[in-house]
Scaffold this motif. Structure first.
Motif, PDB file in Angstrom:
ATOM      1  N   ASP A 113      -1.404  -4.786  -7.874  1.00 38.87           N
ATOM      2  CA  ASP A 113      -1.135  -3.376  -7.610  1.00 38.87           C
ATOM      3  C   ASP A 113      -0.071  -2.903  -8.602  1.00 38.87           C
ATOM      4  O   ASP A 113       1.068  -3.387  -8.591  1.00 38.87           O
ATOM      5  N   ALA A 129       0.831  -1.203   0.000  1.00 41.00           N
ATOM      6  CA  ALA A 129       0.000   0.000   0.000  1.00 41.00           C
ATOM      7  C   ALA A 129       0.869   1.257   0.000  1.00 41.00           C
ATOM      8  O   ALA A 129       2.027   1.247   0.413  1.00 41.00           O
ATOM      9  N   SER A 162      -8.428  -1.061   3.593  1.00 38.37           N
ATOM     10  CA  SER A 162      -7.967  -2.330   3.029  1.00 38.37           C
ATOM     11  C   SER A 162      -8.467  -2.568   1.608  1.00 38.37           C
ATOM     12  O   SER A 162      -8.033  -3.514   0.955  1.00 38.37           O
ATOM     13  N   ARG A 163      -9.323  -1.709   1.107  1.00 38.44           N
ATOM     14  CA  ARG A 163      -9.914  -1.988  -0.206  1.00 38.44           C
ATOM     15  C   ARG A 163      -8.993  -1.569  -1.352  1.00 38.44           C
ATOM     16  O   ARG A 163      -8.112  -0.713  -1.194  1.00 38.44           O
ATOM     17  N   LEU A 164      -9.229  -2.166  -2.514  1.00 37.52           N
ATOM     18  CA  LEU A 164      -8.459  -1.863  -3.729  1.00 37.52           C
ATOM     19  C   LEU A 164      -9.116  -0.703  -4.466  1.00 37.52           C
ATOM     20  O   LEU A 164     -10.345  -0.611  -4.525  1.00 37.52           O
ATOM     21  N   HIS A 178      -3.521  -0.083  -3.462  1.00 41.38           N
ATOM     22  CA  HIS A 178      -4.017  -0.039  -2.098  1.00 41.38           C
ATOM     23  C   HIS A 178      -3.399   1.177  -1.412  1.00 41.38           C
ATOM     24  O   HIS A 178      -2.268   1.575  -1.733  1.00 41.38           O
TER      25      HIS A 178
END
Length: 318
Positions: A287, A232, A262-264, A257
């Motif tokens: 990612d 992230a 926690s979401r994409l 992230h």
């Protein structure tokens, strides 16, 4: 239209102008009409990002790491032929890369082998009105391409008018309209249009009109840089860095992230404006970030992303 022919629509416009947003709205309208639709997407980079807008199960062909204007024109013709042979469709939408000249996309769509299969219905030019207002600041080849994407079209969709004052909006709309007075013109924000403007149109242009060739590398000097992420990123620091990028970084997009959730997210960036959209599809995505610009300084981008990743790791240990 001959019996059994598939309607064909080309969406053209420079990087970040809003083609994917328009396509998503058109596909939603087609779904409500219960029409069978296929999509062909061309991206300059080697990773597909914009296909995230395509509903699961919809016929989709992706032409990556090249531009219809030069290296993959024949591939587009082949994909159109194969899509018509494989699926029973009412319409196909082509979203061209932002580096493509409208007539060179059209040339690939009018190969003799496609004549019995498709009826060319409309070339749609999507124009970022704020970028158009500032086009004199761009390098000459980019400026010429922007003007071609407003000239060789049947329909012009001016987008992002909310970024202009009312007086600016009127002036910009007039100059865009003057490029192709015979086209249908509409000006909007977030591609909010009546889809009938496009689906009830009729073609106007031929492929043999004289025009300057545009090559994604030789004339526009566009380069892409793809960077996979190890984790992230800190949201505020990432967005602040994006706003500091030089204007020669025309476009960035990807899946990321961020550390505060926690979401994409589906990430979009154009002309200093970053946007994070929650990604709700079940389709798996890594990612990754893709940058498109004029002679990108990839070393500086890499260094900045390394620093952001390190900052996120330190944040996670606190």
């Amino acid at each position: 239209m001959a019996q059994g022919q598939i309607e064909l629509y080309i969406l053209t416009g420079f990087l970040g102008s809003g083609k994917s947003t328009l396509l998503a709205r058109l596909l939603e309208a087609e779904h409500k009409q219960e029409r069978r639709v296929g999509v062909i997407m061309n991206e300059v980079g080697e990773i597909s990002i914009d296909s995230a807008y395509i509903p699961d199960g919809m016929p989709l062909a992706e032409l990556l790491n090249g531009c219809v204007c030069c290296s993959i024109q024949g591939e587009l013709t082949m994909q159109l032929y194969q899509m018509a042979q494989t699926y029973e469709l009412d319409a196909v939408y082509i979203e061209a890369t932002g580096a493509a000249h409208p007539l060179e996309v059209l040339e690939a769509c009018t190969h003799p082998s496609l004549a019995p299969l498709y009826e060319m219905r409309a070339i749609v030019g999507v124009i970022d009105m704020k970028q158009w207002q500032n086009r004199q600041e761009l390098k000459k080849p980019v400026q010429q391409l922007l003007e071609a994407q407003a000239k060789y079209v049947d329909i012009i969709i001016g987008t992002k008018q909310d970024r202009l004052t009312e007086a600016e909006r009127v002036t910009v709309a007039e100059t865009i309209t003057s490029c192709q007075p015979e086209a249908i013109h509409t000006f909007t924000t977030y591609a909010r249009i009546d889809p009938d403007i496009i689906t009830r149109s009729r073609p106007r242009y031929r492929t043999d009109q004289p025009h300057e060739k545009t090559h994604v590398h030789h004339h526009l000097h566009l380069r892409t840089y793809t960077r996979f992420l190890s984790g992230a990123l800190p949201r505020m620091a990432f967005e602040n860095w994006l706003r500091s990028l030089p204007p020669t970084v025309y476009r960035a997009k990807g899946f990321i992230h961020v550390t505060d959730t926690s979401r994409l997210f589906l990430f979009q960036y154009a002309y200093g404006e970053p946007m994070l959209i929650p990604y709700n599809s079940d389709r798996p995505c890594e990612d990754v970030l893709v940058f498109i610009g004029d002679n990108l300084d990839t070393d500086r981008i890499e260094q900045a992303l390394n620093e952001l990743e390190n900052a996120a790791r330190r944040e996670g240990t606190l």
